[in-house]
Motif scaffolding. Structure first.
Motif, PDB file in Angstrom:
ATOM      1  N   SER A  64       0.852  -1.184   0.000  1.00  0.00           N
ATOM      2  CA  SER A  64       0.000   0.000   0.000  1.00  0.00           C
ATOM      3  C   SER A  64       0.887   1.232   0.000  1.00  0.00           C
ATOM      4  CB  SER A  64      -0.887  -0.011   1.258  1.00  0.00           C
ATOM      5  OG  SER A  64      -1.440   1.255   1.501  1.00  0.00           O
ATOM      6  N   ASP A  65       0.728   2.086  -1.028  1.00  0.00           N
ATOM      7  CA  ASP A  65       1.597   3.257  -1.081  1.00  0.00           C
ATOM      8  C   ASP A  65       1.263   4.238   0.034  1.00  0.00           C
ATOM      9  OD1 ASP A  65      -0.078   5.673  -2.157  1.00  0.00           O
ATOM     10  OD2 ASP A  65      -0.626   4.043  -3.492  1.00  0.00           O
ATOM     11  N   GLY A  66       2.282   5.009   0.441  1.00  0.00           N
ATOM     12  CA  GLY A  66       2.179   5.877   1.612  1.00  0.00           C
ATOM     13  C   GLY A  66       1.138   6.965   1.504  1.00  0.00           C
ATOM     14  N   LYS A  67       0.672   7.274   0.278  1.00  0.00           N
ATOM     15  CA  LYS A  67      -0.369   8.285   0.142  1.00  0.00           C
ATOM     16  C   LYS A  67      -1.701   7.802   0.709  1.00  0.00           C
ATOM     17  CE  LYS A  67       1.056  11.592  -3.268  1.00  0.00           C
ATOM     18  NZ  LYS A  67       0.564  12.452  -4.368  1.00  0.00           N
ATOM     19  N   LYS A  68      -1.861   6.486   0.848  1.00  0.00           N
ATOM     20  CA  LYS A  68      -3.092   5.948   1.443  1.00  0.00           C
ATOM     21  C   LYS A  68      -3.036   5.999   2.964  1.00  0.00           C
ATOM     22  CE  LYS A  68      -4.522   2.778  -2.227  1.00  0.00           C
ATOM     23  NZ  LYS A  68      -3.379   2.679  -3.130  1.00  0.00           N
ATOM     24  N   ASP A  69      -1.879   6.251   3.535  1.00  0.00           N
ATOM     25  CA  ASP A  69      -1.575   6.408   4.964  1.00  0.00           C
ATOM     26  C   ASP A  69      -1.886   5.167   5.787  1.00  0.00           C
ATOM     27  OD1 ASP A  69      -4.256   6.584   6.053  1.00  0.00           O
ATOM     28  OD2 ASP A  69      -4.319   8.712   5.569  1.00  0.00           O
ATOM     29  N   ILE A  70      -1.588   5.258   7.067  1.00  0.00           N
ATOM     30  CA  ILE A  70      -1.653   4.097   7.956  1.00  0.00           C
ATOM     31  C   ILE A  70      -3.093   3.686   8.248  1.00  0.00           C
ATOM     32  CG2 ILE A  70      -1.667   5.226  10.228  1.00  0.00           C
ATOM     33  CD1 ILE A  70       0.675   2.363   9.068  1.00  0.00           C
ATOM     34  N   ALA A  71      -4.052   4.610   8.068  1.00  0.00           N
ATOM     35  CA  ALA A  71      -5.461   4.274   8.283  1.00  0.00           C
ATOM     36  C   ALA A  71      -5.924   3.210   7.291  1.00  0.00           C
ATOM     37  CB  ALA A  71      -6.325   5.530   8.161  1.00  0.00           C
ATOM     38  N   TYR A  72      -5.366   3.249   6.062  1.00  0.00           N
ATOM     39  CA  TYR A  72      -5.711   2.239   5.066  1.00  0.00           C
ATOM     40  C   TYR A  72      -5.206   0.867   5.516  1.00  0.00           C
ATOM     41  CZ  TYR A  72      -5.885  -0.294   0.639  1.00  0.00           C
ATOM     42  OH  TYR A  72      -6.137  -1.227  -0.324  1.00  0.00           O
ATOM     43  N   VAL A  73      -3.980   0.825   6.056  1.00  0.00           N
ATOM     44  CA  VAL A  73      -3.442  -0.428   6.577  1.00  0.00           C
ATOM     45  C   VAL A  73      -4.366  -0.982   7.654  1.00  0.00           C
ATOM     46  CG1 VAL A  73      -1.505  -1.471   7.836  1.00  0.00           C
ATOM     47  CG2 VAL A  73      -1.061   0.202   6.014  1.00  0.00           C
ATOM     48  N   LYS A  74      -4.790  -0.136   8.571  1.00  0.00           N
ATOM     49  CA  LYS A  74      -5.699  -0.557   9.636  1.00  0.00           C
ATOM     50  C   LYS A  74      -7.000  -1.121   9.067  1.00  0.00           C
ATOM     51  CE  LYS A  74      -8.153   1.246  13.722  1.00  0.00           C
ATOM     52  NZ  LYS A  74      -9.492   0.700  13.373  1.00  0.00           N
ATOM     53  N   SER A  75      -7.583  -0.435   8.098  1.00  0.00           N
ATOM     54  CA  SER A  75      -8.863  -0.879   7.544  1.00  0.00           C
ATOM     55  C   SER A  75      -8.732  -2.235   6.855  1.00  0.00           C
ATOM     56  CB  SER A  75      -9.405   0.165   6.564  1.00  0.00           C
ATOM     57  OG  SER A  75      -8.590   0.247   5.409  1.00  0.00           O
ATOM     58  N   GLU A  76      -7.591  -2.475   6.176  1.00  0.00           N
ATOM     59  CA  GLU A  76      -7.383  -3.749   5.489  1.00  0.00           C
ATOM     60  C   GLU A  76      -7.230  -4.895   6.486  1.00  0.00           C
ATOM     61  OE1 GLU A  76      -7.061  -4.481   1.769  1.00  0.00           O
ATOM     62  OE2 GLU A  76      -8.509  -2.924   2.293  1.00  0.00           O
ATOM     63  N   VAL A  77      -6.548  -4.640   7.585  1.00  0.00           N
ATOM     64  CA  VAL A  77      -6.400  -5.673   8.616  1.00  0.00           C
ATOM     65  C   VAL A  77      -7.727  -5.895   9.336  1.00  0.00           C
ATOM     66  CG1 VAL A  77      -5.238  -6.295  10.787  1.00  0.00           C
ATOM     67  CG2 VAL A  77      -3.932  -5.255   8.902  1.00  0.00           C
ATOM     68  N   ASP A  78      -8.428  -4.824   9.683  1.00  0.00           N
ATOM     69  CA  ASP A  78      -9.714  -4.948  10.378  1.00  0.00           C
ATOM     70  C   ASP A  78     -10.741  -5.682   9.529  1.00  0.00           C
ATOM     71  OD1 ASP A  78      -8.774  -3.637  12.610  1.00  0.00           O
ATOM     72  OD2 ASP A  78      -9.649  -1.687  12.072  1.00  0.00           O
ATOM     73  N   SER A  79     -10.614  -5.595   8.204  1.00  0.00           N
ATOM     74  CA  SER A  79     -11.567  -6.269   7.320  1.00  0.00           C
ATOM     75  C   SER A  79     -11.386  -7.786   7.309  1.00  0.00           C
ATOM     76  CB  SER A  79     -11.403  -5.743   5.893  1.00  0.00           C
ATOM     77  OG  SER A  79     -10.204  -6.237   5.298  1.00  0.00           O
ATOM     78  N   GLY A  80     -10.229  -8.254   7.802  1.00  0.00           N
ATOM     79  CA  GLY A  80      -9.926  -9.676   7.793  1.00  0.00           C
ATOM     80  C   GLY A  80      -9.162 -10.130   6.571  1.00  0.00           C
ATOM     81  N   ALA A  81      -8.936  -9.229   5.615  1.00  0.00           N
ATOM     82  CA  ALA A  81      -8.186  -9.601   4.410  1.00  0.00           C
ATOM     83  C   ALA A  81      -6.721  -9.862   4.731  1.00  0.00           C
ATOM     84  CB  ALA A  81      -8.308  -8.499   3.363  1.00  0.00           C
ATOM     85  N   PHE A  82      -6.218  -9.198   5.783  1.00  0.00           N
ATOM     86  CA  PHE A  82      -4.831  -9.367   6.208  1.00  0.00           C
ATOM     87  C   PHE A  82      -4.792  -9.496   7.737  1.00  0.00           C
ATOM     88  CE2 PHE A  82      -4.794  -7.117   2.206  1.00  0.00           C
ATOM     89  CZ  PHE A  82      -3.842  -7.813   1.469  1.00  0.00           C
TER      90      PHE A  82
END
Length: 412
Positions: free
Chosen positions: A350-368
């Motif tokens: 995930s490129d840094g322009k999506k920021d750390i909130a995107y990382v959180k959302s992807e993990v919270d979704s169960g995909a990661f």
């Protein structure tokens, strides 16, 4: 000595440039592509997706030939025109974050790439190189410049600033809220000055576009071998580039998302991680690393900060100091079992322009299961790695600016 020369660009007429210009094909969602193809007959997407005309997915050599046909149709309909004199193109982008980039679109030498006068910092995939080379050979043009960066130069800067005070040949804003400007330099005195300034540089660096530049080099070799009258001045000996000074380059990180913990439980994983890092649980606090060799981690609903234990890890070269390499050497390969970053399907980026909130959302979704946030590499790191002939891991840098396709086209 860098050979950077003007060329006769094929480009849209002034009234249609905003309609023609497009982002790279893969950056659109299917719905976005469909909308543009349905409602904008001038979009460059019609050229790179020629099967739309027949409502059919077309691939391989058949697609390349149809790309060529659509391109020729745009020329026949005078959507595209070609400049009559070799020209440097001053290009400015102001993006929606209000970052400004001012540089030159020109032709760079494939021989300079081969001789390492144009330096690389990323590895390339042979299959992808060959595929794009065959594409270029069939379609006969390139519509997306390679991004090159050069040492800040006061003479070049002054010329660009003076030219950019004049009325622009193009000025348009995209739906992405980036504003683009283009000016022509066809004055011979200015052209000679710019060429001499580039020739005085020991080397320049690829910032983005390693596969495009390597494929162009392969194409030059092929066409040279096929020609009985090769002179070195043919258009195929060069490739279109956008050159900006090093101080203007913006480098963002690529964060890592991992699907599982390689069979480890959460506590067991944290214990193994503790060997390499001092770990602090940040709870729900959004944590983003603030300097090199610090990482953020999101796991099981909580953020963690990871600080490298420097007595444990030895820095032997410029690559060892790159955080993307560091994370691979200490976590991804030894603990999570990810050996090949190019092919392992358990990792995503995930490129840094999506920021750390995107990382959180992807993990919270169960995909990661776990996500890692990295500190961005610097331009000096990029240069040191290239100077030492080392290669970064894939997705180490997300570099701006990103140009639109179809604004200037290089024929060979």
């Amino acid at each position: 000595m860098a050979k950077i020369i003007p060329f006769k660009a094929v480009r849209p007429t002034r009234d249609k440039v905003s309609l023609v210009a497009s982002r790279p094909y893969q950056s659109y969602t299917p719905a976005e592509r469909e909308s543009r193809l349905d409602h904008n007959p001038y979009s460059f997407l019609h050229i790179v997706n020629p099967g739309y005309k027949y409502q059919k997915e077309i691939t391989g050599t058949e697609r390349y030939k149809l790309v060529r046909n659509r391109y020729l149709e745009f020329k026949e309909d005078e959507i595209f025109i070609q400049d009559q004199k070799p020209t440097y193109y001053v290009y400015k982008i102001i993006n929606r974050e209000e970052e400004e980039f001012l540089g030159i679109i020109a032709a760079a030498s494939a021989e300079d790439y081969e001789n390492n006068c144009i330096k690389k910092h990323e590895d390339t995939l042979k299959d992808r190189e060959e595929t794009f080379k065959e594409y270029l050979k069939t379609v006969g043009f390139n519509a997306e410049p390679v991004l090159l960066t050069y040492p800040d130069n006061p003479v070049i800067k002054e010329i660009l600033l003076q030219v950019s005070k004049e009325r622009a040949e193009y000025e348009f804003t995209t739906t992405y809220r980036d504003t683009h400007y283009l000016w022509k330099i066809d004055d011979q005195e200015l052209i000679q000055t710019l060429q001499k300034e580039f020739e005085a540089m020991d080397c320049i660096y690829i910032a983005d576009g390693h596969h495009r530049s390597s494929s162009s080099c392969l194409l030059a070799k092929d066409l040279k071998a096929e020609s009985s009258n090769h002179t070195g001045k043919e258009a195929y000996n060069f490739f279109m580039s956008y050159l900006i000074p090093e101080s203007d380059l913006k480098i963002y990180e690529f964060n890592r998302l991992i699907k599982d913990l390689n069979g480890l439980g959460k506590e067991e994983f944290l214990i193994q991680l503790d060997e390499w890092y001092r770990i602090e649980n940040r709870g729900q606090e959004y944590y983003k690393p603030s300097k090199p060799h610090h990482f953020s981690m999101y796991l099981d609903g909580e953020f963690y900060s990871l600080y490298l234990r420097k007595t444990k890890y030895n820095f032997e070269n410029a690559l060892d100091e790159l955080d993307a390499q560091l994370l691979y050497e200490t976590v991804l390969e030894p603990i999570l079992g990810i050996k090949d970053l190019r092919t392992d399907t358990r990792i995503a980026y995930s490129d840094g322009k999506k920021d750390i909130a995107y990382v959180k959302s992807e993990v919270d979704s169960g995909a990661f299961t776990v996500g890692f946030g990295l500190f961005p590499a610097s331009t000096s790191q990029l240069k040191k790695i290239a100077d030492q002939n080392l290669v970064m891991p894939p997705k180490s840098t997300f570099i701006a600016p990103k140009l639109r396709s179809g604004v200037t086209i290089y024929e060979f």
